[in-house]
Design a protein around this motif. Structure first.
Motif, PDB file in Angstrom:
ATOM      1  N   SER A   1      -7.213  12.284  -4.845  1.00 10.20           N
ATOM      2  CA  SER A   1      -6.152  11.810  -5.631  1.00 10.20           C
ATOM      3  C   SER A   1      -5.136  11.222  -4.849  1.00 10.20           C
ATOM      4  O   SER A   1      -3.990  10.875  -5.244  1.00 10.20           O
ATOM      5  CB  SER A   1      -5.782  13.164  -6.380  1.00 10.20           C
ATOM      6  OG  SER A   1      -6.122  14.414  -6.002  1.00 10.20           O
ATOM      7  N   ASP A   2      -5.322  11.269  -3.448  1.00  6.89           N
ATOM      8  CA  ASP A   2      -4.266  10.576  -2.519  1.00  6.89           C
ATOM      9  C   ASP A   2      -4.609   9.587  -1.748  1.00  6.89           C
ATOM     10  O   ASP A   2      -4.565   9.575  -0.469  1.00  6.89           O
ATOM     11  CB  ASP A   2      -3.693  11.801  -1.808  1.00  6.89           C
ATOM     12  CG  ASP A   2      -4.498  12.619  -0.871  1.00  6.89           C
ATOM     13  OD1 ASP A   2      -5.702  12.249  -1.184  1.00  6.89           O
ATOM     14  OD2 ASP A   2      -3.791  13.159  -0.099  1.00  6.89           O
TER      15      ASP A   2
ATOM     16  N   LEU B   1      -2.949   7.275 -12.516  1.00 11.10           N
ATOM     17  CA  LEU B   1      -3.082   5.787 -12.875  1.00 11.10           C
ATOM     18  C   LEU B   1      -3.883   5.565 -14.355  1.00 11.10           C
ATOM     19  O   LEU B   1      -3.379   4.520 -15.228  1.00 11.10           O
ATOM     20  CB  LEU B   1      -3.509   4.868 -11.746  1.00 11.10           C
ATOM     21  CG  LEU B   1      -3.293   3.485 -11.693  1.00 11.10           C
ATOM     22  CD1 LEU B   1      -3.145   3.039 -10.314  1.00 11.10           C
ATOM     23  CD2 LEU B   1      -4.515   2.720 -12.082  1.00 11.10           C
TER      24      LEU B   1
ATOM     25  N   THR C   1       0.457   5.641  -1.476  1.00 15.15           N
ATOM     26  CA  THR C   1      -0.675   6.818  -2.239  1.00 15.15           C
ATOM     27  C   THR C   1      -0.855   6.221  -3.407  1.00 15.15           C
ATOM     28  O   THR C   1      -0.260   5.980  -4.313  1.00 15.15           O
ATOM     29  CB  THR C   1      -0.058   8.095  -2.137  1.00 15.15           C
ATOM     30  OG1 THR C   1       0.341   8.210  -0.735  1.00 15.15           O
ATOM     31  CG2 THR C   1      -1.075   9.127  -2.507  1.00 15.15           C
ATOM     32  N   VAL C   2      -2.047   6.286  -3.886  1.00 15.20           N
ATOM     33  CA  VAL C   2      -2.406   5.982  -5.386  1.00 15.20           C
ATOM     34  C   VAL C   2      -3.262   7.148  -5.964  1.00 15.20           C
ATOM     35  O   VAL C   2      -4.478   7.709  -5.272  1.00 15.20           O
ATOM     36  CB  VAL C   2      -3.462   4.781  -5.183  1.00 15.20           C
ATOM     37  CG1 VAL C   2      -3.838   4.434  -6.800  1.00 15.20           C
ATOM     38  CG2 VAL C   2      -2.939   3.717  -4.717  1.00 15.20           C
ATOM     39  N   ASN C   3      -2.773   7.835  -6.955  1.00 19.07           N
ATOM     40  CA  ASN C   3      -3.886   8.820  -7.748  1.00 19.07           C
ATOM     41  C   ASN C   3      -4.448   8.223  -8.806  1.00 19.07           C
ATOM     42  O   ASN C   3      -3.711   7.734  -9.981  1.00 19.07           O
ATOM     43  CB  ASN C   3      -2.827   9.886  -8.050  1.00 19.07           C
ATOM     44  CG  ASN C   3      -3.610  11.202  -8.674  1.00 19.07           C
ATOM     45  OD1 ASN C   3      -4.606  10.848  -9.243  1.00 19.07           O
ATOM     46  ND2 ASN C   3      -2.861  12.073  -8.790  1.00 19.07           N
ATOM     47  N   MET C   4      -5.767   7.902  -8.522  1.00 24.50           N
ATOM     48  CA  MET C   4      -6.509   7.068  -9.803  1.00 24.50           C
ATOM     49  C   MET C   4      -6.329   7.749 -11.179  1.00 24.50           C
ATOM     50  O   MET C   4      -6.206   7.157 -12.141  1.00 24.50           O
ATOM     51  CB  MET C   4      -8.069   6.955  -9.234  1.00 24.50           C
ATOM     52  CG  MET C   4      -7.929   5.897  -8.114  1.00 24.50           C
ATOM     53  SD  MET C   4      -7.411   4.333  -8.286  1.00 24.50           S
ATOM     54  CE  MET C   4      -8.445   3.775  -9.814  1.00 24.50           C
TER      55      MET C   4
ATOM     56  N   GLU D   1       0.863  -1.181   0.167  1.00 24.69           N
ATOM     57  CA  GLU D   1      -0.190   0.021  -0.120  1.00 24.69           C
ATOM     58  C   GLU D   1       0.918   1.263  -0.046  1.00 24.69           C
ATOM     59  O   GLU D   1       1.983   1.268   0.521  1.00 24.69           O
ATOM     60  CB  GLU D   1      -0.995   0.049   0.994  1.00 24.69           C
ATOM     61  CG  GLU D   1      -2.020  -1.014   1.031  1.00 24.69           C
ATOM     62  CD  GLU D   1      -3.203  -0.889   1.961  1.00 24.69           C
ATOM     63  OE1 GLU D   1      -2.888  -0.403   2.868  1.00 24.69           O
ATOM     64  OE2 GLU D   1      -4.339  -1.299   1.605  1.00 24.69           O
TER      65      GLU D   1
ATOM     66  N   ILE E   1      -3.800  -2.634  -8.807  1.00 24.04           N
ATOM     67  CA  ILE E   1      -5.116  -2.006  -9.343  1.00 24.04           C
ATOM     68  C   ILE E   1      -4.989  -1.707 -10.894  1.00 24.04           C
ATOM     69  O   ILE E   1      -5.812  -2.297 -11.771  1.00 24.04           O
ATOM     70  CB  ILE E   1      -5.359  -0.822  -8.658  1.00 24.04           C
ATOM     71  CG1 ILE E   1      -5.771  -0.839  -7.308  1.00 24.04           C
ATOM     72  CG2 ILE E   1      -6.526   0.168  -9.316  1.00 24.04           C
ATOM     73  CD1 ILE E   1      -6.092   0.375  -6.584  1.00 24.04           C
ATOM     74  N   ARG E   2      -3.580  -1.352 -11.366  1.00 24.06           N
ATOM     75  CA  ARG E   2      -3.255  -1.282 -12.552  1.00 24.06           C
ATOM     76  C   ARG E   2      -3.236  -2.644 -13.182  1.00 24.06           C
ATOM     77  O   ARG E   2      -3.736  -2.705 -14.364  1.00 24.06           O
ATOM     78  CB  ARG E   2      -1.902  -0.496 -12.820  1.00 24.06           C
ATOM     79  CG  ARG E   2      -1.586  -0.351 -14.154  1.00 24.06           C
ATOM     80  CD  ARG E   2      -0.289   0.451 -14.131  1.00 24.06           C
ATOM     81  NE  ARG E   2       0.969  -0.203 -13.156  1.00 24.06           N
ATOM     82  CZ  ARG E   2       1.903   0.679 -12.824  1.00 24.06           C
ATOM     83  NH1 ARG E   2       2.127   1.873 -13.285  1.00 24.06           N
ATOM     84  NH2 ARG E   2       2.871  -0.006 -12.044  1.00 24.06           N
TER      85      ARG E   2
ATOM     86  N   ASP F   1      -2.906  -0.433  -3.041  1.00 18.00           N
ATOM     87  CA  ASP F   1      -1.679  -1.108  -4.050  1.00 18.00           C
ATOM     88  C   ASP F   1      -2.168  -0.506  -5.320  1.00 18.00           C
ATOM     89  O   ASP F   1      -2.673  -1.270  -6.122  1.00 18.00           O
ATOM     90  CB  ASP F   1      -1.915  -2.597  -3.840  1.00 18.00           C
ATOM     91  CG  ASP F   1      -0.514  -3.382  -4.432  1.00 18.00           C
ATOM     92  OD1 ASP F   1      -0.024  -2.505  -5.403  1.00 18.00           O
ATOM     93  OD2 ASP F   1      -0.223  -4.111  -4.097  1.00 18.00           O
ATOM     94  N   GLY F   2      -1.489   0.662  -5.751  1.00 12.45           N
ATOM     95  CA  GLY F   2      -1.669   1.021  -7.058  1.00 12.45           C
ATOM     96  C   GLY F   2      -1.189   0.083  -8.124  1.00 12.45           C
ATOM     97  O   GLY F   2      -1.784  -0.198  -9.050  1.00 12.45           O
TER      98      GLY F   2
END
Lengths: 359, 579
Positions: free
Chosen positions: B181-182, B152, B146-149, B144, B190-191, B186-187
């Protein structure tokens, strides 16, 4: 008479035991009319039973050509009767009555041997000594064994169980608990019954309580065998034996030692025992006897095992009181070995069925 | 006679009564013993059954354990195998890449491209198998951060676009403006899920439309649940195939799709990943009209920075500091070898500074509560820096600084940066600090920005310099469609096997004083290091190269020695990245 001569003296005696016992009782009451006053109708019944018992032991002793069996029985009987206010003299009168009845009413060419054995028994009455308690406070776990027995005698099996669990928690091994607590207290219960300190109901209760505690301990130590092909043991008790707790403990010892064991219990018909040996592909069978008059049953059973094609190869060990009394007896019944206790039985098993022999 | 017979009769009656009673007693005794015997036999049988039960329980437990163990062993085997295959596969792909950039005929180029495509296909399958085996072994863990969707989504579309065009499809994307956006999640995974769904959509769609949409499903104080859909206008899936679709190898049962490549593991991996994220995945589809695959996942909101800092600095001074924050790059400090000494009599102040240092990643901190303590602790330790309060009982900061400078002079020790902590901002006071031998001044209350600035200024370069350039590393990771760091891992392995030899060579050349060879060797290692994002080591090498070219080799041996710890640090950081 020629027809009866087909049987040995011992076998013949077993067949005629009941009739002879009645005659012995009759004779004894003629000789000691005061017995009826002292013990009443119940006493006469007892006298007949005791005579039957004595004849059975004598018969087995003759059958196995082992005077020690009968002599040991006399010691035991003397102790037992003393609890009922039956004196040494009463016992001798009874044995002499048996002798007289045998001389007058028993016919067999081997009769002199029977009478010889009986004479040895009569002589032994004078010398037999009273047995000491099996539980000694200063022996290993002696105090704990005493405490355990006390709980059982108070019919407090919960406390008895708690004591055992506490000991396990303290790191005492299951084997030590078996040997020093269960076995010792069982012996002591037998002795207490023999000297009339406890009644037969208490004896049954104590044994049942210990069995139930043993069964509650199974999940603590029973594990699936680690090796690919563990050695397998089938064990059983011959005849209608109530005294099965010893062989049960022995079987558990084998299990703890890595054997895969199957305990069939008492009263197993010979053919089902043979079937089980084959079904479980056992490497060894252990047979136990407590009552001396069952020894000949072991002999018969072993013959059957040897005669059956599927079990002829199996190693057979025997144990129990008669084999302890006469240490050559195991050969007479046709076993491959005998051991006086569980640890020695395991050592014996290792030589009879070495681990390396198995693929 | 009569009296006799009466008495006798009485005795007879009594005797008879006694006899009867005795018989009754004997009978009941017999009965009792029989019952007791029966009871004991029954008990024995029960114990026998119990023993049998306990024994089979033990056997069942062992069998279950064995089965579990076998399953783990199988999954482990698979993981090791796939890894063993992947490493050479990356070599094949890399070499094909190099080959493509050389002078080749068109025919040769087509062949090499075929090699490359096949290798990539194989690698994709292996990656899927590895994921599956990891999941089966219970080894899959989410990473995990920070994920910025939005970012991404942007990346993914750029990655998939060429393939979408190949199939003459169009792609469009939508994201709910309320999605923060933050978010934390787990980016990479997700990708992976999105790429999988998208490439499936593209595989089964010709000359159609593909849409991705990310909707906010639930918004709570600590998290946002996202509803993510990938829909296409492709061939669709018949209802009876839909239910097994998320099972491993389900694709193999779909004869109409035999021309479509893949292991059939993708969707089952997606499902496992979504479930690992505590979400759900499903689809709706009409045969001939297209499919919509969707998944819902909860993502945590990241805690607001202001809330975190409340404890470490007074709010009044927070605001002005914040504006400068963006200008000051955050410190990327790895483990520092030597500690920092804080000399401060007020325990709360001392605590605040420690917390601020901790936020920068500095935990190796010693404290002293007055000047005298500071001097005595200084004697037995090597510090990176001292933060010294001026006003303290027993011995103040000025005296302590003088003592330390005297000691340094006497023992020929390198002067350590000493930073004054003072509430007094008068010019006079500042001058006094510098006069006693302090290097700089931090005005109380100390805030994160001023402390960061001081650290940047006074900590040795090895501590503050970024060891790795994450943007380069990110690019390498993105080379692989699935977002797996395999390419990076291979590169690191290669780098690690070569570098020690090269460093040794530099050492030999430095000792020999061969400036030209030194410059070339430093340059070569620098290029290699830069290409996998090793920042600080590259800078050191660059400096060595520069000086060697200028024949200024006086300090080179010392600089070369500094390369070894720098390399070790880079290696550690890289290993952390891929493990």
């Amino acid at each position: 008479m020629a027809l009866q001569e087909k049987e040995t003296a011992g076998q013949q005696l077993i067949i005629e035991a009941d009739r002879l016992a009645e005659q012995v009782t009759h004779m004894q009451y003629l000789k000691q009319p005061d017995l009826y006053q002292r013990f009443g109708a119940k006493g006469r019944e007892r006298t007949k039973q005791d005579s039957l018992y004595s004849l059975s032991y004598l018969a087995e002793s003759v059958l196995m050509k082992s005077p020690a069996l009968f002599i040991n029985y006399i010691s035991w009987l003397k102790l037992l009767l003393s609890g009922y206010r039956v004196t040494e003299e009463d016992l001798i009168v009874n044995l002499v009555a048996i002798k007289k009845v045998l001389l007058e009413h028993f016919e067999h060419h081997d009769k002199p041997r029977v009478v010889d054995y009986l004479d040895m028994g009569i002589d032994h009455v004078k010398t037999a000594e009273l047995q000491q308690s099996y539980i000694m406070v200063n022996s290993t776990l002696g105090a704990e064994a005493g405490e355990y027995l006390e709980y059982l005698l108070q019919a407090d099996r919960k406390q008895a169980y708690t004591l055992i669990i506490t000991l396990l928690d303290q790191g005492i091994s299951i084997k030590d608990i078996y040997i020093h607590i269960f076995q010792k207290s069982q012996y002591e219960i037998g002795r207490l019954w023999q000297i009339s300190r406890i009644n037969v109901a208490q004896e049954h209760y104590c044994t049942a309580a210990t069995q139930s505690i043993i069964s509650r301990l199974y999940p603590y130590w029973l594990q699936a065998s680690g090796s690919e092909r563990p050695r397998r043991l089938v064990s059983a008790c011959v005849g209608a034996e109530q005294h099965e707790i010893g062989i049960r403990m022995l079987t558990d010892f084998f299990e703890m030692d890595g054997w895969d064991t199957y305990y069939l219990g008492a009263n197993v018909p010979d053919h089902s025992l043979i079937q089980s040996i084959a079904d479980y592909k056992a490497d060894m069978v252990a047979i136990s006897v407590t009552m001396t008059f069952h020894v000949h049953l072991v002999h018969e059973l072993i013959e059957k095992i040897r005669a059956s094609e599927k079990t002829a190869h199996i190693k057979i060990i025997v144990g129990g009181l008669p084999f302890n009394i006469d240490q050559g007896l195991w050969k007479l019944v046709g076993a491959d070995g005998y051991a006086p206790d569980a640890n020695k039985a395991i050592q014996l098993a290792d030589t009879l069925v070495p681990v390396a022999e198995l693929g | 006679m009569n009296t006799m017979s009466n008495a006798e009769h009485e005795i007879m009656v009594l005797r008879k009564t006694i006899e009867d009673l005795s018989h009754q007693i004997i009978n009941s005794k017999h009965q009792e013993e029989r019952i007791l015997s029966e009871f004991s036999s029954m008990n024995s049988e029960l114990v026998n059954l119990q023993r049998l039960l306990a024994k089979s329980n033990a056997e069942l437990t062992a069998a279950r354990e064995e089965a579990v163990h076998a399953n783990h062993a199988r999954a482990r085997f698979l993981a090791i195998m796939t890894h063993e295959i992947r490493t050479p596969m990356n070599g094949v792909i890399g070499m094909a890449d190099i080959l493509l950039s050389s002078d080749l005929s068109d025919e040769q180029k087509r062949s090499v491209m075929l090699i490359q495509e096949s290798a990539e296909l194989l690698l994709g399958m292996i990656n899927n198998m590895l994921d599956l085996s990891k999941m089966e072994a219970g080894k899959m863990q989410l990473q995990e951060s920070t994920v910025n969707m939005r970012l991404l989504l942007d990346h993914i579309i750029r990655l998939i676009e060429p393939k979408v065009r190949e199939n003459e499809n169009t792609i469009s994307a939508f994201i709910d403006y309320r999605v923060e956006s933050d978010l934390i999640g787990d980016g990479g995974r997700i990708r992976q899920i999105l790429l999988n769904l998208l490439s499936n959509a593209n595989k089964f769609t010709k000359n159609g439309k593909i849409e991705i949409s990310i909707q906010l499903k639930e918004n709570s104080a600590n998290s946002q649940a996202l509803h993510i859909e990938v829909s296409d206008t492709g061939i669709g899936i018949a209802p009876d195939h839909q239910k097994n679709l998320f099972q491993p190898y389900a694709q193999a049962d779909r004869p109409e799709q035999q021309d479509v490549e893949g292991t059939g593991l993708g969707l089952s991996i997606c499902k496992s990943l979504v479930e690992l994220m505590e979400g759900t995945i499903d689809l709706k589809s009409d045969k001939g009209k297209g499919s919509t695959f969707w998944f819902d996942i909860p993502l945590k909101k990241s805690p607001k920075e202001a809330e975190l800092l409340v404890q470490t600095r007074p709010t009044r001074t927070e605001q002005p500091g914040r504006q400068e924050e963006s200008a000051m790059p955050p410190l990327a400090i790895g483990q520092i070898e030597k500690p920092i000494l804080i000399v401060e009599d007020n325990p709360i102040n001392s605590q605040v500074i420690q917390l601020q240092l901790k936020k920068m990643g500095i935990t190796n901190v010693h404290t002293a509560s007055n000047g005298q303590e500071a001097v005595s602790i200084y004697l037995s330790h090597n510090y990176l820096m001292v933060l010294m309060d001026n006003r303290m009982p027993v011995m103040d900061g000025f005296q302590a600084t003088r003592k330390i400078r005297e000691l340094e002079a006497a023992e020929m020790r390198v002067a350590i940066p000493i930073i004054a902590l003072t509430a007094n901002t008068s010019q006079e006071d500042r001058q006094r600090c510098l006069d006693v031998g302090m290097d700089d001044i931090l005005t109380k209350p100390v805030n994160l920005d001023s402390l960061t600035r001081i650290m940047h200024k006074w900590l040795p370069v090895t501590v503050t310099e970024k060891i790795l350039d994450m943007s380069v590393i990110q690019e390498i990771i993105e080379l692989n469609e699935a977002g797996d760091p395999e390419v990076l891992r291979t590169l690191i392995e290669m780098y690690q096997s070569e570098t020690p030899k090269k460093l040794e060579r530099l050492r030999t050349l430095a000792a020999a004083g061969d400036a030209e060879a030194l410059a070339d060797a430093a340059h070569e290692l620098k290029s290699g290091s830069l290409s996998i994002g090793i920042n600080h080591l590259s800078q050191l090498l660059s400096e060595i190269e520069k000086r060697s070219r200028q024949q200024d080799i006086q300090e080179i041996p010392e600089m070369v020695e500094a390369l070894f710890p720098a390399y070790e640090k880079a290696k550690q950081e890289l290993e952390q990245l891929v493990n």
